[in-house]
Design a protein around this motif. Sequence first.
Motif, PDB file in Angstrom:
ATOM      1  N   ASP A 107      -1.174   4.847  11.439  1.00 21.67           N
ATOM      2  CA  ASP A 107      -1.471   6.143  11.801  1.00 21.67           C
ATOM      3  C   ASP A 107      -2.361   6.695  10.607  1.00 21.67           C
ATOM      4  O   ASP A 107      -3.297   7.806  11.053  1.00 21.67           O
ATOM      5  N   ILE A 108      -2.342   6.350   9.507  1.00 18.47           N
ATOM      6  CA  ILE A 108      -2.842   7.267   8.570  1.00 18.47           C
ATOM      7  C   ILE A 108      -3.699   6.463   7.559  1.00 18.47           C
ATOM      8  O   ILE A 108      -3.984   6.982   6.268  1.00 18.47           O
ATOM      9  N   TYR A 109      -3.754   5.086   7.857  1.00 19.78           N
ATOM     10  CA  TYR A 109      -4.533   4.210   6.937  1.00 19.78           C
ATOM     11  C   TYR A 109      -5.987   4.707   6.489  1.00 19.78           C
ATOM     12  O   TYR A 109      -6.296   4.522   5.270  1.00 19.78           O
ATOM     13  N   LYS A 110      -6.675   5.246   7.134  1.00 20.86           N
ATOM     14  CA  LYS A 110      -8.117   5.699   6.946  1.00 20.86           C
ATOM     15  C   LYS A 110      -8.114   6.973   6.080  1.00 20.86           C
ATOM     16  O   LYS A 110      -8.558   7.065   5.139  1.00 20.86           O
ATOM     17  N   LYS A 111      -6.931   7.758   6.381  1.00 23.08           N
ATOM     18  CA  LYS A 111      -6.897   8.985   5.578  1.00 23.08           C
ATOM     19  C   LYS A 111      -6.286   8.577   4.060  1.00 23.08           C
ATOM     20  O   LYS A 111      -6.770   8.942   3.225  1.00 23.08           O
ATOM     21  N   ALA A 112      -5.580   7.471   4.174  1.00 19.50           N
ATOM     22  CA  ALA A 112      -5.082   7.364   2.859  1.00 19.50           C
ATOM     23  C   ALA A 112      -6.058   6.569   2.114  1.00 19.50           C
ATOM     24  O   ALA A 112      -6.160   6.786   0.754  1.00 19.50           O
ATOM     25  N   HIS A 113      -7.016   5.658   2.632  1.00 17.54           N
ATOM     26  CA  HIS A 113      -8.253   5.192   1.975  1.00 17.54           C
ATOM     27  C   HIS A 113      -9.013   6.383   1.361  1.00 17.54           C
ATOM     28  O   HIS A 113      -9.593   6.047   0.293  1.00 17.54           O
ATOM     29  N   GLN A 114      -9.210   7.243   1.878  1.00 14.29           N
ATOM     30  CA  GLN A 114     -10.256   8.299   1.628  1.00 14.29           C
ATOM     31  C   GLN A 114      -9.699   9.083   0.434  1.00 14.29           C
ATOM     32  O   GLN A 114     -10.191   9.456  -0.614  1.00 14.29           O
ATOM     33  N   THR A 115      -8.245   8.893   0.094  1.00 14.95           N
ATOM     34  CA  THR A 115      -7.627   9.461  -1.145  1.00 14.95           C
ATOM     35  C   THR A 115      -8.261   8.900  -2.490  1.00 14.95           C
ATOM     36  O   THR A 115      -7.886   9.350  -3.551  1.00 14.95           O
ATOM     37  N   SER A 116      -8.662   7.911  -2.017  1.00 13.69           N
ATOM     38  CA  SER A 116      -9.471   7.030  -3.464  1.00 13.69           C
ATOM     39  C   SER A 116     -10.732   7.655  -4.189  1.00 13.69           C
ATOM     40  O   SER A 116     -11.284   7.381  -4.894  1.00 13.69           O
ATOM     41  N   ALA A 117     -11.226   8.655  -2.917  1.00 15.30           N
ATOM     42  CA  ALA A 117     -12.424   9.335  -3.437  1.00 15.30           C
ATOM     43  C   ALA A 117     -12.010  10.291  -4.830  1.00 15.30           C
ATOM     44  O   ALA A 117     -10.922  10.823  -4.935  1.00 15.30           O
ATOM     45  N   LEU A 164       0.832  -1.214   0.110  1.00 10.93           N
ATOM     46  CA  LEU A 164       0.041  -0.008  -0.126  1.00 10.93           C
ATOM     47  C   LEU A 164       0.949   1.273  -0.180  1.00 10.93           C
ATOM     48  O   LEU A 164       1.821   1.299   0.963  1.00 10.93           O
ATOM     49  N   ASN A 165       0.546   2.071  -1.086  1.00 10.61           N
ATOM     50  CA  ASN A 165       1.572   3.272  -1.068  1.00 10.61           C
ATOM     51  C   ASN A 165       0.526   4.503  -1.521  1.00 10.61           C
ATOM     52  O   ASN A 165      -0.670   4.330  -2.204  1.00 10.61           O
ATOM     53  N   LEU A 166       1.093   5.564  -0.950  1.00 12.53           N
ATOM     54  CA  LEU A 166       0.295   7.018  -1.396  1.00 12.53           C
ATOM     55  C   LEU A 166       1.245   7.621  -2.600  1.00 12.53           C
ATOM     56  O   LEU A 166       2.323   7.585  -2.386  1.00 12.53           O
ATOM     57  N   LEU A 167       0.533   7.497  -3.719  1.00  8.90           N
ATOM     58  CA  LEU A 167       1.244   8.194  -4.636  1.00  8.90           C
ATOM     59  C   LEU A 167       1.140   9.755  -4.704  1.00  8.90           C
ATOM     60  O   LEU A 167       0.241  10.325  -4.825  1.00  8.90           O
ATOM     61  N   GLY A 168       2.129  10.549  -4.543  1.00  8.87           N
ATOM     62  CA  GLY A 168       2.103  11.910  -4.783  1.00  8.87           C
ATOM     63  C   GLY A 168       2.638  12.382  -6.017  1.00  8.87           C
ATOM     64  O   GLY A 168       3.820  12.000  -6.550  1.00  8.87           O
ATOM     65  N   SER A 169       1.863  13.532  -6.600  1.00  6.66           N
ATOM     66  CA  SER A 169       2.109  13.995  -8.008  1.00  6.66           C
ATOM     67  C   SER A 169       1.877  15.573  -7.952  1.00  6.66           C
ATOM     68  O   SER A 169       1.148  15.950  -7.036  1.00  6.66           O
ATOM     69  N   VAL A 170       2.395  16.135  -9.005  1.00  9.01           N
ATOM     70  CA  VAL A 170       2.198  17.563  -9.320  1.00  9.01           C
ATOM     71  C   VAL A 170       1.659  17.818 -10.624  1.00  9.01           C
ATOM     72  O   VAL A 170       2.519  17.226 -11.542  1.00  9.01           O
ATOM     73  N   ASN A 171       1.051  18.772 -11.073  1.00 11.86           N
ATOM     74  CA  ASN A 171       1.110  19.123 -12.349  1.00 11.86           C
ATOM     75  C   ASN A 171       1.717  20.266 -12.761  1.00 11.86           C
ATOM     76  O   ASN A 171       2.141  20.992 -11.624  1.00 11.86           O
ATOM     77  N   SER A 172       1.689  20.752 -14.017  1.00 10.14           N
ATOM     78  CA  SER A 172       2.392  22.094 -14.363  1.00 10.14           C
ATOM     79  C   SER A 172       1.739  23.427 -13.732  1.00 10.14           C
ATOM     80  O   SER A 172       2.643  24.482 -13.536  1.00 10.14           O
ATOM     81  N   ASN A 173       0.582  23.365 -13.102  1.00  9.98           N
ATOM     82  CA  ASN A 173       0.123  24.621 -12.373  1.00  9.98           C
ATOM     83  C   ASN A 173       0.370  24.439 -10.819  1.00  9.98           C
ATOM     84  O   ASN A 173      -0.050  25.280 -10.090  1.00  9.98           O
ATOM     85  N   GLY A 174       1.124  23.182 -10.401  1.00  9.98           N
ATOM     86  CA  GLY A 174       1.649  23.323  -9.020  1.00  9.98           C
ATOM     87  C   GLY A 174       0.580  22.887  -8.181  1.00  9.98           C
ATOM     88  O   GLY A 174       0.745  22.719  -7.039  1.00  9.98           O
ATOM     89  N   CYS A 197      -7.841  15.254   2.926  1.00  4.91           N
ATOM     90  CA  CYS A 197      -7.667  14.116   3.697  1.00  4.91           C
ATOM     91  C   CYS A 197      -6.888  14.160   4.751  1.00  4.91           C
ATOM     92  O   CYS A 197      -6.411  13.268   5.648  1.00  4.91           O
ATOM     93  N   ASN A 198      -6.617  15.505   5.190  1.00  3.14           N
ATOM     94  CA  ASN A 198      -5.678  16.030   6.185  1.00  3.14           C
ATOM     95  C   ASN A 198      -4.238  15.225   6.386  1.00  3.14           C
ATOM     96  O   ASN A 198      -3.857  14.718   7.260  1.00  3.14           O
ATOM     97  N   LEU A 199      -3.725  15.196   5.254  1.00  3.96           N
ATOM     98  CA  LEU A 199      -2.411  14.557   5.111  1.00  3.96           C
ATOM     99  C   LEU A 199      -1.395  16.022   4.782  1.00  3.96           C
ATOM    100  O   LEU A 199      -1.679  17.137   4.301  1.00  3.96           O
ATOM    101  N   THR A 200      -0.019  15.954   5.046  1.00  2.32           N
ATOM    102  CA  THR A 200       0.711  16.779   4.875  1.00  2.32           C
ATOM    103  C   THR A 200       1.750  16.882   3.697  1.00  2.32           C
ATOM    104  O   THR A 200       2.499  15.551   3.970  1.00  2.32           O
ATOM    105  N   PRO A 201       1.772  17.609   2.762  1.00  2.00           N
ATOM    106  CA  PRO A 201       2.676  17.552   1.824  1.00  2.00           C
ATOM    107  C   PRO A 201       4.143  17.857   2.225  1.00  2.00           C
ATOM    108  O   PRO A 201       4.243  18.753   3.073  1.00  2.00           O
TER     109      PRO A 201
END
Length: 216
Positions: free
Chosen positions: A97-107, A34-44, A119-123
């Motif tokens: 500590d974050i699995y419920k927040k991680a699951h919510q990112t699938s919305a 299980l991983n959270l994939l972080g990405s960014v677009n050209s608009n930041g 989802c109350n996570l910190t970049p």
Amino acid sequence: MAMYMVKVNTSEQKKYPHRNWVKMINSLSGFKSLNLLGSVNSNGEHNLSIVSSCVHLGSSPPLLAIVLRPHSESSPRHSLLNIKDQKIFTLNHVNQDIYKKAHQTSARYKQSLSEFKQCNLTPEFIDDFKAPFVKESHVKMALSVDEIVEIKQNKTHLIIAKIESFYFPEGTLQDDGYIDIEKSGTLCGSGLDSYHNTERIARLSYAKPDLDVTEI
């Protein structure tokens, strides 16, 4: 206790409700990372999505692969669009500590809404890498895209990427190079919605034809 086996032919798919079938098939590959994939677009704009398809491809060079669903106007895949655009992303292990927040990112949030905030996570930005890490994750990787392959059968995309750098808690690296991800609190998943702790049974010696396997 005797265990009775149930047989299902995939030709019988129409006998099952669609969602039931999807969950059943997703369970068959066994426990998954299980991983959270972080990405960014050209608009930041930042995007964060949970993925359970990460596969080790090789160590020299250090390559991983993930599978992302097809993109369409009616079902946009912001992670895929960002990866195609910027050619970089991060993977961040999910912990208890974050699995419920991680699951919510699938919305399915709008592209203008960052899953980090929703989802109350910190970049977190490390060493000038432009894609965001998840601060609350304990094991994280910065990756650059090597190849994107569209799977003809279902239009999913296989993203092959090189690990550029990685980070893990002090005290989890063993003398032989093994990183104890269980000690770092990393979880695994099964199906689409089941989250699991892990418990090591043993580490085993390198297998050779003329030697018995031993615990190490």
